[in-house]
Design an enzyme around this catalytic site. Sequence first.
Site, short mmCIF file in Angstrom:
data_model
loop_
_atom_site.label_atom_id
_atom_site.label_comp_id
_atom_site.label_asym_id
_atom_site.label_seq_id
_atom_site.Cartn_x
_atom_site.Cartn_y
_atom_site.Cartn_z
N SER A 708 39.18 94.90 50.35
CA SER A 708 39.02 96.25 50.89
C SER A 708 39.86 96.41 52.16
O SER A 708 41.09 96.34 52.11
CB SER A 708 37.54 96.55 51.13
OG SER A 708 37.33 97.93 51.32
N ASP A 781 37.15 101.49 40.48
CA ASP A 781 36.74 101.43 41.89
C ASP A 781 36.19 102.79 42.31
O ASP A 781 36.84 103.82 42.15
CB ASP A 781 37.95 101.07 42.75
CG ASP A 781 37.58 100.70 44.17
OD1 ASP A 781 36.63 101.29 44.71
OD2 ASP A 781 38.24 99.82 44.74
N HIS A 815 34.21 98.67 43.11
CA HIS A 815 34.78 98.11 44.34
C HIS A 815 34.34 96.66 44.53
O HIS A 815 35.11 95.83 45.03
CB HIS A 815 34.35 98.96 45.53
CG HIS A 815 35.12 98.67 46.77
ND1 HIS A 815 36.48 98.81 46.87
CD2 HIS A 815 34.70 98.23 48.00
CE1 HIS A 815 36.88 98.47 48.08
NE2 HIS A 815 35.83 98.11 48.78
#
Length: 850
Positions: A708, A781, A815
């Site tokens: 991330s 995601d 994610h």
Amino acid sequence: MNKIKPNHVKAKTPAVFISMVFIKAITCLTCMSKLPTMATKRIASIILSFLLVSIIVRAQDANGYKIPPKDIADMLLAKSSPSVSIDDKAEWMLLYDVSLYPSVEELARPELKIAGLRINPNNFAPSRQNFISNIWLKNIASGKEIKITGLPSPLFAGSVSWSPGDKKIAFTQTLADKVELYVIDVATQKAMKVNKTALNLVMGGYQWYDDNTLLYRTVIKPASAAPAKPLMPKGPTVQENYGKASPRPTFQDMIKSPYDEQLFEFYATAQLVKNISGTEAKISQPYIGNIPNVSPDKKYMLVRALKKPFSYLVPAQGFPSNVYIADMNGKPVKQLADLPSAETAPSGNDNVQFVPRSFDWRDDEPATVTWCMPLDSGLIKKNVDYHDVLYAMPAPFNTEPKLLFKTKMRYRGVTWGNSTLALVNEGLQGKQQTQMSRFNPATGEMEKLIERNTTDAYSNPGFPVTEKNQWGRDVLKTIDNGSKLLMNNPVGSSPKGDLPFLATFDLATKKTDIIWRSNETDFEYVAKVMDADKLQLLTRKENEKEVPNYWVKNLKLKIADRQLTSFTNPYPQLDGVSKQKIKYKRADGVNLTGELYLPKGYNKERDGKLPVFIWAYPAEYNSAADAAQIRGSEHRFTLLNWGSPVYYVTQGYAVLNNAEMPIVSVSKDKKPNDDFVQQLTMNAEAAINVLDEMGVGDKNRMAVGGHSYGAFMTANLLAHTKLFKAGIARSGAYNRSLTPFGFQNEDRTYWQATQLYNDMSPFNYADKIKTPILLVHGEMDNNTGTFPIQSERMFNAIKGHGGTVKYLQLPYESHGYQGRENILHMLNEQFNWLEKYVKNAGKKEDKKGF
């Protein structure tokens, strides 16, 4: 159970297979030379087409799922310790096993992505869950574990909760076509299904009303009645705006068409039900919204019902809504607010809509509703003495709202105690400030107790200990005739590392006295204050070699601690691996730390310097002193999840996990990100230099990685430095023009700080990235800002400029990754990337690849 095959075992390599196919093809075509010309051409065409398809299929098979080295695979799939839940009376411990990594096939089941939600259209439930596979009880006094009878088999449980009196435990059971609700009787240790109608969990779960009564929302139409998608739409999708600013973040899974609107309305509309000992009764009419918040005296409900028009820009919780109070039959008693769409909220971390918010009940009164209202029109930069105000209105809700208190920062919440005591929390995210004040509801007086930076870990007092009042609500627990609070800090940051503590806080002198603290050779925190007056505690203790377990501790009687659980080490592969909290400085003097793992049996004098894998995640600070504080503990047992870099210590790497990457504001007129790249570089150089000086890390064989915002960091480091041999960037955002209304803690917009956004975007420097980089992204995601297109475009940009890059897109993943096959494959790809470009950097490449 399928056996895991080594990743190097192949029947034939693709090259060998293709060669054999062409040899056979030539032989066959030669034999056909005696056939008539037209027949020869037709047959040859058919054979060549078949062979081409075979070659393509074989090439695809060669790129199928792989697994990492056995130690890594075994650690990922190792059974973890059970999760634990304790009743408020500290008589029973509930233990349960959670299935962490479902197969990719399970992730591939039908899923609707609308209004910020991910829904299984077959059972009206969230589509991505980790289910509980086993539940059992343990009597804390005797230590005896007891099996629960009547559990459904197979068990796919979730949302476990104790009843108000701790006599029962509820949980959901999710099936392919419906969700059921079970209740365990603690006295008989027997589970029983209590619902008659399938639950609808699209907008939330269930709620205990009393020990015999549950509130939940049920399905009103079968899934087969869902609106069908028309082949011919009624018209184009149209979005409009006429002069109103709507600076919203880049949310994902939004409504995109009128058909999506129909689907959301169908799946989110549900019937509120009260279940008394297995008998269901409907409450009011079906609506779209969460489970109501029941008043302490259980006579009223605080309801928020969503309404049209549904937004295409914000998730369901930001849709227009009516907030009202109803009686327990669902009849509206008092309208509190008609809230607009959250599309109209201003940008900026501390800016809010100019509407009421934070509706709740006072926990210390039978039925008094409270809500907050901004005093600055929602704009924090307005020069006013107070920014928020809290109002209250008691039942029967027919009087004017009473002003309780005002806050100088943004109101964050209140912990109620009694008629003369409450704790008020306020803060500012942009300035990283927080304040706790004492509020006297009887007099209206408010006194500041603690004001500090949210990034100042050393000054964190912890959380106040609570107890149940006559309505079963959690309220402040006071001691010494109401003069002190008990404060529990499960982290306890200090210059010696994290040392959790339990303390008293004197409300008059504002002095904190620590009455218990973890010793410096373990990491132990208070999981539950079992008896505040007797200071009987339930603690969770661990160290580098001992897996976390639960203990009973009695501070007043000073008897020996009693161990309640005996969980064992799930990772024998890490036996002998050394772990050390290292401390070092970057060039400007800011202190940094990281967790250094070295392989089993490693001796730097004998073995020399190792290849290194550094894993990090940047954090912003307004204060250099706060950034320099010691965080974490070297005495924590290493628990691995799918994203950990620690796996690779078993493969001969030194791993620096949680290497600190602070981004610090260098002056009052600047924000942290104004020097983002320069500070990243200083952080990385400092980590590399200390490992080199220690004699354990090879400066010429360094890799960096992150997930991330850590992936964003990784790409920036590779774009602007030559410090590393390789990088691994997972689920990152690389082009900040695609997150134009802010990201992370940056609240300036792209148009307010265009140069900053451009400078911080590694996509703009893709032509400079020549260090090999492995990009990984979940195909689905759903995190704000990290659309898969971020990695797709980054890959294309680096490839277009001749860089060394590989892009791994994991099917069905969000994610955070869940699918067992996907994770094993990712771990293998990471391993191979490190082996080729870091450990064996400079060595002649194996023609067979890896």
